[in-house]
Design an enzyme around this catalytic site. Structure first.
Site, PDB file in Angstrom:
ATOM      1  CG  HIS A  82       9.573 -16.214  -0.552  1.00  0.00           C
ATOM      2  ND1 HIS A  82       8.836 -16.354  -1.706  1.00  0.00           N
ATOM      3  CD2 HIS A  82       9.459 -14.915  -0.195  1.00  0.00           C
ATOM      4  CE1 HIS A  82       8.303 -15.196  -2.039  1.00  0.00           C
ATOM      5  NE2 HIS A  82       8.658 -14.301  -1.133  1.00  0.00           N
ATOM      6  CG  ASP A 161      -0.504 -12.852  -2.260  1.00  0.00           C
ATOM      7  OD1 ASP A 161      -0.442 -11.896  -1.457  1.00  0.00           O
ATOM      8  OD2 ASP A 161       0.360 -13.083  -3.108  1.00  0.00           O
ATOM      9  NE  ARG A 168       0.079  -5.650   0.450  1.00  0.00           N
ATOM     10  CZ  ARG A 168       1.060  -6.559   0.500  1.00  0.00           C
ATOM     11  NH1 ARG A 168       0.833  -7.791   0.103  1.00  0.00           N
ATOM     12  NH2 ARG A 168       2.233  -6.241   0.965  1.00  0.00           N
ATOM     13  CB  SER A 183       1.630 -11.188   0.775  1.00  0.00           C
ATOM     14  OG  SER A 183       2.089 -11.398  -0.524  1.00  0.00           O
ATOM     15  CE  LYS A 187       3.132 -14.816  -2.447  1.00  0.00           C
ATOM     16  NZ  LYS A 187       3.311 -13.490  -3.004  1.00  0.00           N
TER      17      LYS A 187
HETATM   18  N1  URA Z   1       6.590 -10.454  -1.784  1.00  0.00           N
HETATM   19  C1  URA Z   1       5.353 -10.990  -1.710  1.00  0.00           C
HETATM   20  O1  URA Z   1       5.108 -12.086  -2.201  1.00  0.00           O
HETATM   21  N2  URA Z   1       4.406 -10.278  -1.084  1.00  0.00           N
HETATM   22  C2  URA Z   1       4.623  -9.067  -0.535  1.00  0.00           C
HETATM   23  O2  URA Z   1       3.717  -8.491   0.024  1.00  0.00           O
HETATM   24  C3  URA Z   1       5.918  -8.523  -0.616  1.00  0.00           C
HETATM   25  C4  URA Z   1       6.897  -9.252  -1.246  1.00  0.00           C
END
Ligand code: URA
Length: 441
Positions: A82, A161, A168, A183, A187
C-alpha cells in the site's frame, strides 16, 4: 453512553476506551450519530492525538465494520502493498507482476485517484476493456490460476473508513497520523493478506512532509499489523519529485510497461525493485540481497512483463497497448511549458501542484465520480534539481481541450522556483521500518 461525553473527553485530552471508540464508530456507521458530532470528534482527535492503543482499537473497530476477505483458500503467503499516495506513483503496476513472477501470489485491492494523487484502478482502466470489478469467486480463481489480480476496493471493505474518509476530506482532518494509520490499516487488515509492505511517501506531494512524521506513521502501521499477526515492513520513499516522467493514466501505464521491459526511468525502476524485493522478503523468499536479485531477474528475463499482460488479459484488457503503448488513444492537443527567465537549477517544483495541474488537464478528479480523460497528463522533461536555462522545455501537457492549458500552466508555475544554487538531491528511499526497528539510509 453519550457521544457528547466522548467528544468532551477527547477535547480535554483524555484517552478513549474500547467501548467509547466502538460506540462512536459503530453508531456513526449505523446512522445514529450525526455528521456534526463525528466531525467534532475527528477534530478533537486531530488536535489531541491518540495513544497507540487507541489507534489500534480504532483500526480494529473500522476493520470489523464491513466484510473481511478470507484468502486462506489461496495457497502460499499472500503479500499486499500500500502506498500512502503520490503523483506519478505507478509502482503497483510494476511490482505486483514482479512479485507474482517470482511465485508469490498477490490478491490486491487498490483505489482510485482523488485530489492531486493518482490511483491504480484509474490507470488500469486506461487499458481498453479492463475490468477492475470482479466477483470474489472470479478474483480468487484468477489468483489461483495465474498468481495475481488487482481490483477496485468494494464499498463493503472497512465500511466505516469510507464514511469517515469522506467526512475528514471536508473537515480538514485528513492529515492526522492516527486517523491515516487507522484508515489504511483497517482496509489492509480486512483485505486479508498475510504480509503487507507499506510505501510511506514523504515530500511536497505526500501527506507526510518530514522524516520524523513519516517514520512515526510507518511505525504505528507496522505495529498495528504485527499485533494482528501480519508480517509487516514499510519503506519511506521520496515524493519531492514525481516518480519517472509521466503523470496521467495512459501515460503512466506506458511508463510502467517500459520499466517491465527493462527500459524505464532509473528512479522508478530502482524504487520498484526495492519495493518488490521487500515484498519477497516478507513472503519468506530469502534475504534482501537474494530477493533483490530475484526481482531483477524477473524484469530482465521478461517474465514480470508477461505476468502483467496475463493479468490484464484475464481481466478483459486489450494487451496490444501494453506491448505497443503507441496504440493508446492520444490526446489531441499538447503544449510545451518553457523556462521564461532565469538560468540555474530547479530548486522547488511542488509535487502537489504538478498533480493538481494534471487534474486540471483532465487526468484526475476533484470529486468522486468526476469523469477522467485517460489520455490527459504531463510528461516531465526537467525535474527538481535539474539545470535549466531560458527556452528549455520543462514539461509537455496533454489534453483534449486546449482551453485547459492556461489554468494548468498557472498551477504548475506557482510551485516552481529556479535559483542559482544547485540543491542537494533527495534520496529515493529514506528509511526502512520493521517490527525490529528503523533503519535510516
Ligand atoms: N490513504 C488512506 O487510505 N487513508 C488516509 O487517511 C490517507 C491516505
Amino acid at each position: 453512553m453519550r457521544m457528547y461525553d466522548i467528544i468532551a473527553k477527547k477535547r480535554d485530552g483524555g484517552t478513549l476506551s474500547e467501548a467509547e471508540i466502538a460506540f462512536a464508530v459503530n453508531g456513526y456507521v449505523a446512522g445514529d450519530i450525526p455528521d456534526y458530532q463525528m466531525s467534532a470528534l475527528l477534530m478533537a482527535i486531530y488536535l489531541r492525538g491518540m495513544t497507540d492503543a487507541e489507534t489500534a482499537t480504532l483500526t480494529e473497530v473500522m476493520a470489523n465494520s464491513g466484510d473481511r476477505v478470507d484468502l486462506s483458500s489461496i495457497p502460499g503467503v499472500k503479500v499486499d502493498k500500500h502506498s500512502t499516495g503520490g503523483v506519478g506513483d505507478k509502482t503497483t503496476l510494476v511490482i505486483v507482476p514482479i512479485v507474482a513472477a517470482c511465485g508469490v501470489p498477490v490478491a490486491k485491492m487498490s483505489g482510485r485517484g482523488l485530489g492531486h494523487t493518482g490511483g491504480t484502478i484509474d490507470k488500469m482502466e486506461a487499458v481498453p476493456g479492463t475490468r477492475t470489478s470482479l466477483t470474489q469467486e472470479e478474483f480468487f480463481a484468477q489468483v489461483r490460476r495465474i498468481g495475481l489480480s488487482v481490483i477496485g476496493q468494494s464499498g463493503q471493505i472497512a465500511a466505516a473508513d469510507k464514511l469517515l474518509y469522506a467526512l475528514r476530506d471536508v473537515t480538514a482532518t485528513v492529515g492526522c497520523i492516527p486517523l491515516i494509520a487507522s484508515s489504511i490499516m483497517s482496509k489492509k487488515l480486512a483485505a486479508g493478506s498475510d504480509a503487507i509492505l507499506l510505501d510511506v511517501t514523504m515530500g511536497t506531494g505526500a501527506f507526510m512532509q518530514n522524516l520524523d512524521d513519516a517514520i512515526e506513521l510507518a511505525r504505528l502501521m507496522v505495529s498495528i499489523g504485527t499485533a494482528h499477526g501480519r508480517r509487516m515492513a514499510a519503506l519511506i520513499t521520496d515524493m519531492d519529485k514525481p516518480l519517472g516522467h509521466n503523470i496521467g493514466n495512459a501515460l503512466e501505464v506506458a511508463e510502467s510497461m517500459a520499466v517491465l521491459q527493462g527500459r524505464g526511468p532509473a528512479d522508478l525502476t530502482e524504487v520498484c525493485l526495492q519495493l518488490a524485493a521487500n515484498m519477497l522478503v516478507l513472503a519468506g523468499k530469502g534475504d534482501l540481497t537474494a530477493c533483490r536479485a530475484m526481482a531483477e531477474r524477473a524484469l530482465a528475463d521478461g517474465t514480470a512483463f508477461e505476468k502483467c499482460c496475463q493479468m490484464f488479459e484475464a481481466q478483459g484488457g486489450d494487451t496490444r497497448v501494453l506491448r505497443d503503448p503507441g496504440l493508446f488513444a492520444k490526446a489531441p492537443y499538447c503544449y510545451d511549458l518553457v523556462v521564461r527567465e532565469g538560468e540555474g537549477y530547479i530548486t522547488a517544483n511542488d509535487v502537489e501542484k504538478i498533480g493538481n495541474a494534471s487534474v486540471l488537464l483532465g487526468a484526475g478528479r476533484l470529486k468522486k465520480g468526476d469523469p477522467i480523460d485517460f489520455s490527459a497528463g504531463i510528461t516531465l522533461h526537467k525535474k527538481l534539481g535539474d539545470a535549466v536555462r531560458p527556452g528549455d522545455v520543462l514539461c509537455t501537457f496533454y489534453a483534449s481541450d486546449p482551453a485547459l492549458f492556461a489554468a494548468a500552466e498557472e498551477m504548475y508555475r506557482s510551485g516552481l522556483t529556479i535559483s542559482a544554487r544547485e540543491p542537494a538531491a533527495p534520496p529515493l528511499i529514506y528509511a526502512r521500518v520493521t517490527p525490529e526497528g528503523v533503519e535510516r539510509f
